[in-house]
Design a protein around this motif. Structure first.
Motif, PDB file in Angstrom:
ATOM      1  N   SER A  39       0.815  -1.223   0.000  1.00 51.80           N
ATOM      2  CA  SER A  39       0.000   0.000   0.000  1.00 51.80           C
ATOM      3  C   SER A  39       0.843   1.264   0.000  1.00 51.80           C
ATOM      4  O   SER A  39       0.287   2.362  -0.054  1.00 51.80           O
ATOM      5  CB  SER A  39      -0.936   0.015   1.218  1.00 51.80           C
ATOM      6  OG  SER A  39      -0.204  -0.015   2.426  1.00 51.80           O
ATOM      7  N   ASP A  44      -4.984   0.580  -2.357  1.00 54.01           N
ATOM      8  CA  ASP A  44      -5.266   1.653  -1.399  1.00 54.01           C
ATOM      9  C   ASP A  44      -5.233   1.145   0.036  1.00 54.01           C
ATOM     10  O   ASP A  44      -4.778   1.847   0.933  1.00 54.01           O
ATOM     11  CB  ASP A  44      -6.632   2.275  -1.693  1.00 54.01           C
ATOM     12  CG  ASP A  44      -6.649   3.033  -3.013  1.00 54.01           C
ATOM     13  OD1 ASP A  44      -5.569   3.506  -3.420  1.00 54.01           O
ATOM     14  OD2 ASP A  44      -7.727   3.135  -3.629  1.00 54.01           O
ATOM     15  N   GLU A  45      -5.730  -0.048   0.245  1.00 53.25           N
ATOM     16  CA  GLU A  45      -5.794  -0.582   1.601  1.00 53.25           C
ATOM     17  C   GLU A  45      -5.572  -2.088   1.588  1.00 53.25           C
ATOM     18  O   GLU A  45      -6.146  -2.803   0.752  1.00 53.25           O
ATOM     19  CB  GLU A  45      -7.145  -0.273   2.240  1.00 53.25           C
ATOM     20  CG  GLU A  45      -7.268  -0.757   3.678  1.00 53.25           C
ATOM     21  CD  GLU A  45      -8.591  -0.373   4.314  1.00 53.25           C
ATOM     22  OE1 GLU A  45      -8.805  -0.702   5.489  1.00 53.25           O
ATOM     23  OE2 GLU A  45      -9.414   0.259   3.625  1.00 53.25           O
ATOM     24  N   SER A  93      -6.693  -4.822   3.336  1.00 55.66           N
ATOM     25  CA  SER A  93      -7.755  -5.146   4.296  1.00 55.66           C
ATOM     26  C   SER A  93      -7.404  -6.345   5.164  1.00 55.66           C
ATOM     27  O   SER A  93      -7.534  -6.302   6.402  1.00 55.66           O
ATOM     28  CB  SER A  93      -9.072  -5.409   3.554  1.00 55.66           C
ATOM     29  OG  SER A  93      -9.469  -4.272   2.823  1.00 55.66           O
ATOM     30  N   ASN A  97      -4.572  -5.441   7.554  1.00 60.35           N
ATOM     31  CA  ASN A  97      -5.004  -4.584   8.649  1.00 60.35           C
ATOM     32  C   ASN A  97      -5.872  -5.337   9.652  1.00 60.35           C
ATOM     33  O   ASN A  97      -5.761  -5.117  10.867  1.00 60.35           O
ATOM     34  CB  ASN A  97      -5.770  -3.384   8.098  1.00 60.35           C
ATOM     35  CG  ASN A  97      -4.884  -2.464   7.275  1.00 60.35           C
ATOM     36  OD1 ASN A  97      -3.679  -2.363   7.504  1.00 60.35           O
ATOM     37  ND2 ASN A  97      -5.470  -1.798   6.287  1.00 60.35           N
ATOM     38  N   ARG A 109     -15.532   4.129  13.015  1.00 60.18           N
ATOM     39  CA  ARG A 109     -14.228   4.762  12.814  1.00 60.18           C
ATOM     40  C   ARG A 109     -14.390   6.279  12.697  1.00 60.18           C
ATOM     41  O   ARG A 109     -13.538   7.036  13.178  1.00 60.18           O
ATOM     42  CB  ARG A 109     -13.572   4.205  11.549  1.00 60.18           C
ATOM     43  CG  ARG A 109     -13.274   2.715  11.597  1.00 60.18           C
ATOM     44  CD  ARG A 109     -12.143   2.413  12.551  1.00 60.18           C
ATOM     45  NE  ARG A 109     -11.784   1.011  12.491  1.00 60.18           N
ATOM     46  CZ  ARG A 109     -12.259   0.082  13.313  1.00 60.18           C
ATOM     47  NH1 ARG A 109     -13.125   0.423  14.257  1.00 60.18           N
ATOM     48  NH2 ARG A 109     -11.876  -1.178  13.207  1.00 60.18           N
ATOM     49  N   GLU A 169     -12.467   9.059  14.970  1.00 57.90           N
ATOM     50  CA  GLU A 169     -11.709  10.170  14.405  1.00 57.90           C
ATOM     51  C   GLU A 169     -12.214  11.492  14.968  1.00 57.90           C
ATOM     52  O   GLU A 169     -11.430  12.391  15.306  1.00 57.90           O
ATOM     53  CB  GLU A 169     -11.815  10.161  12.888  1.00 57.90           C
ATOM     54  CG  GLU A 169     -11.040  11.287  12.217  1.00 57.90           C
ATOM     55  CD  GLU A 169     -11.169  11.253  10.703  1.00 57.90           C
ATOM     56  OE1 GLU A 169     -10.424  11.991  10.033  1.00 57.90           O
ATOM     57  OE2 GLU A 169     -12.011  10.487  10.189  1.00 57.90           O
ATOM     58  N   LEU A 171      -4.899   1.690  15.153  1.00 59.04           N
ATOM     59  CA  LEU A 171      -5.788   2.468  14.294  1.00 59.04           C
ATOM     60  C   LEU A 171      -5.277   3.896  14.124  1.00 59.04           C
ATOM     61  O   LEU A 171      -5.358   4.473  13.032  1.00 59.04           O
ATOM     62  CB  LEU A 171      -7.198   2.481  14.886  1.00 59.04           C
ATOM     63  CG  LEU A 171      -7.967   1.164  14.803  1.00 59.04           C
ATOM     64  CD1 LEU A 171      -9.252   1.246  15.606  1.00 59.04           C
ATOM     65  CD2 LEU A 171      -8.275   0.807  13.351  1.00 59.04           C
ATOM     66  N   ARG A 221      -2.430   3.791  11.598  1.00 62.36           N
ATOM     67  CA  ARG A 221      -2.823   3.483  10.221  1.00 62.36           C
ATOM     68  C   ARG A 221      -3.670   4.589   9.603  1.00 62.36           C
ATOM     69  O   ARG A 221      -3.509   4.910   8.420  1.00 62.36           O
ATOM     70  CB  ARG A 221      -3.588   2.152  10.184  1.00 62.36           C
ATOM     71  CG  ARG A 221      -4.117   1.788   8.805  1.00 62.36           C
ATOM     72  CD  ARG A 221      -4.463   0.328   8.724  1.00 62.36           C
ATOM     73  NE  ARG A 221      -5.502  -0.067   9.638  1.00 62.36           N
ATOM     74  CZ  ARG A 221      -6.810  -0.011   9.373  1.00 62.36           C
ATOM     75  NH1 ARG A 221      -7.217   0.460   8.202  1.00 62.36           N
ATOM     76  NH2 ARG A 221      -7.702  -0.427  10.240  1.00 62.36           N
ATOM     77  N   LEU A 222      -4.558   5.181  10.386  1.00 54.43           N
ATOM     78  CA  LEU A 222      -5.495   6.147   9.833  1.00 54.43           C
ATOM     79  C   LEU A 222      -5.054   7.593  10.021  1.00 54.43           C
ATOM     80  O   LEU A 222      -5.716   8.506   9.535  1.00 54.43           O
ATOM     81  CB  LEU A 222      -6.876   5.935  10.456  1.00 54.43           C
ATOM     82  CG  LEU A 222      -7.479   4.537  10.214  1.00 54.43           C
ATOM     83  CD1 LEU A 222      -8.796   4.386  10.944  1.00 54.43           C
ATOM     84  CD2 LEU A 222      -7.662   4.272   8.726  1.00 54.43           C
ATOM     85  N   GLY A 223      -3.951   7.804  10.729  1.00 51.75           N
ATOM     86  CA  GLY A 223      -3.413   9.147  10.851  1.00 51.75           C
ATOM     87  C   GLY A 223      -4.246  10.092  11.692  1.00 51.75           C
ATOM     88  O   GLY A 223      -4.255  11.298  11.449  1.00 51.75           O
ATOM     89  N   TRP A 224      -4.941   9.585  12.701  1.00 50.41           N
ATOM     90  CA  TRP A 224      -5.715  10.463  13.564  1.00 50.41           C
ATOM     91  C   TRP A 224      -4.783  11.362  14.354  1.00 50.41           C
ATOM     92  O   TRP A 224      -3.692  10.949  14.763  1.00 50.41           O
ATOM     93  CB  TRP A 224      -6.583   9.638  14.514  1.00 50.41           C
ATOM     94  CG  TRP A 224      -7.660   8.891  13.799  1.00 50.41           C
ATOM     95  CD1 TRP A 224      -8.222   9.222  12.597  1.00 50.41           C
ATOM     96  CD2 TRP A 224      -8.312   7.689  14.221  1.00 50.41           C
ATOM     97  NE1 TRP A 224      -9.182   8.305  12.245  1.00 50.41           N
ATOM     98  CE2 TRP A 224      -9.258   7.354  13.233  1.00 50.41           C
ATOM     99  CE3 TRP A 224      -8.187   6.876  15.342  1.00 50.41           C
ATOM    100  CZ2 TRP A 224     -10.072   6.237  13.333  1.00 50.41           C
ATOM    101  CZ3 TRP A 224      -9.007   5.759  15.445  1.00 50.41           C
ATOM    102  CH2 TRP A 224      -9.938   5.455  14.451  1.00 50.41           C
TER     103      TRP A 224
END
Length: 401
Positions: A158, A181-182, A184, A187, A213, A217, A309, A312-315
């Motif tokens: 990715s 893109d991901e 799955s 993850n 999610r 966020e 999370l 991975r998701l950049g929160w």
């Protein structure tokens, strides 16, 4: 050791008659304590069958050790129809040393997609790099999961930099490479791994009832905003702030900013005015003091699932030392951080800042609600509650839209 007495893998809790150890210092340290509970402790140089078990475990570990990449020609390996996924992740566990302190080292993971089976996982010798991922892929092909050497049909990644580096080199060996893109399956595996390491003492926000999610966020964005604004520097003591939403189902909340004394930074949210008064007056008992609390602490207290999370998701997180973790007083954390609770907390965090205005942030975005359903009315609730300077404060009504 004591834990094995309390929670054995098989049977009820029990004490053995004799405990045999293979190190004299263990016997010398443990014997007085074990004697008090009626357990004899004896030293043996090579106790069996423990010695045989350790030797067998060593053989298994050696069989799974990957060879060095030098001199490996993956073109010589038979090709399977398998699809692999590979990437770098932060380790779900913390390590500590004198040089770096407490940190989560980088790891590399190679997964067989169809079976969600980890073929290889290892800490990296440094920061992630495309060349490092190629090296670990080559080594994994030589001994995938302890099995015979093979080449996959396809490797999915990715990261675009890794893809640009891997694609021509893998294609030269007859292995396709695809940028997605991901990952799955990758993850999902990481989340299962993190959840297995959390233990019962840690509660993940991700495990809250009905929590999405997007709501997580929203919570971390609101928590970062609140921390950066540092409202504890401006509040006149433990003065409750009444927060009302035009959604009747959410009702009113009473927020108290924590941190003016510097002991604990955060926000405490009550859903009952009389309980708020009783708590501030010192009349509420520990069992009666029901509230939601958002506290800032070191990242080590967080669950591995939430950290994974976030990575991975950049929160957003204000600083590594100020990761926002939620807890519930006199209530289970899972029940507290529900879909409804998440909306309330995400809205109350920015609204509880005395300097908050609609020009600074969109409460509708932070609360994850439609604008007309997220409008909050905030007012200082003095009503006879004394501040820490002995004054009674009555602030004008404030509308935050």
């Amino acid at each position: 050791m004591i834990q094995s007495f309390l929670s054995p893998l098989d049977g009820d809790p029990s004490r053995p008659d004799t405990l045999v150890v293979c190190r004299r210092e263990f016997r010398d340290a443990w014997k007085p304590l074990l004697t008090e509970i009626g357990v004899r402790c004896r030293y043996e140089d090579d106790p069996q069958p423990v010695g045989q078990l350790l030797e067998a475990m060593g053989d298994v570990i050696e069989a799974h050790e990957l060879p060095h990449a030098e001199g490996i020609d993956i073109r010589a390996f038979p090709q399977s129809d398998a699809v692999w996924q590979a990437d770098f992740i932060r380790s779900p566990t913390w390590v500590m040393n004198e040089q770096k302190g407490s940190y989560r080292p980088w790891s590399v993971l190679v997964l067989e997609k169809s079976r969600s089976k980890a073929l290889m996982t290892s800490h990296t010798p440094g920061d992630p790099a495309p060349e490092m991922l190629l090296e670990f892929l080559v080594r994994t092909m030589a001994r995938p999961g302890g099995e015979s050497a093979q080449r996959p049909r396809l490797v999915e990644v990715s990261d675009s930099d890794c893809y640009d580096h891997l694609r021509p080199r893998l294609e030269a060996a007859g292995v396709a490479c695809r940028l997605v893109d991901e990952l799955s399956e990758f993850n999902d595996f990481c989340l299962r791994l993190a959840r297995s390491l959390d233990g019962s003492e840690k509660c993940a926000l991700a495990d809250g009832r009905g929590v999405t999610r997007a709501q997580m966020e929203s919570f971390y964005e609101a928590a970062e905003y609140y921390f950066r604004q540092a409202p504890w520097r401006r509040v006149p003591g433990e003065v409750p702030i009444e927060i009302c939403c035009d959604d009747p189902a959410l009702g009113a909340r009473y927020a108290i900013v924590l941190g003016r004394t510097g002991v604990q930074l955060g926000l405490c949210i009550y859903d009952d005015w009389e309980m708020t008064r009783a708590m501030l007056s010192g009349y509420a008992t520990a069992d009666e003091n029901r509230a939601l609390a958002v506290c800032y602490d070191e990242a080590e207290i967080m669950s591995a699932v939430d950290l994974q999370l976030i990575d991975r998701l950049g929160w957003p997180i204000a600083t590594p030392e100020s990761v926002a973790g939620r807890d519930a007083v006199a209530a289970t954390p899972q029940a507290a951080f529900s879909e409804r609770g998440g909306i309330v907390v995400s809205g109350c965090l920015p609204a509880s800042d005395p300097g908050f205005s609609k020009d600074e942030s969109s409460l509708a975005d932070l609360a994850g609600r439609k604008p007309e359903r997220a409008r909050l009315n905030c007012t200082w609730r003095g009503n006879g509650i004394q501040t820490d300077v002995g004054e009674t404060r009555h602030a004008p009504h404030l509308t935050v839209a």
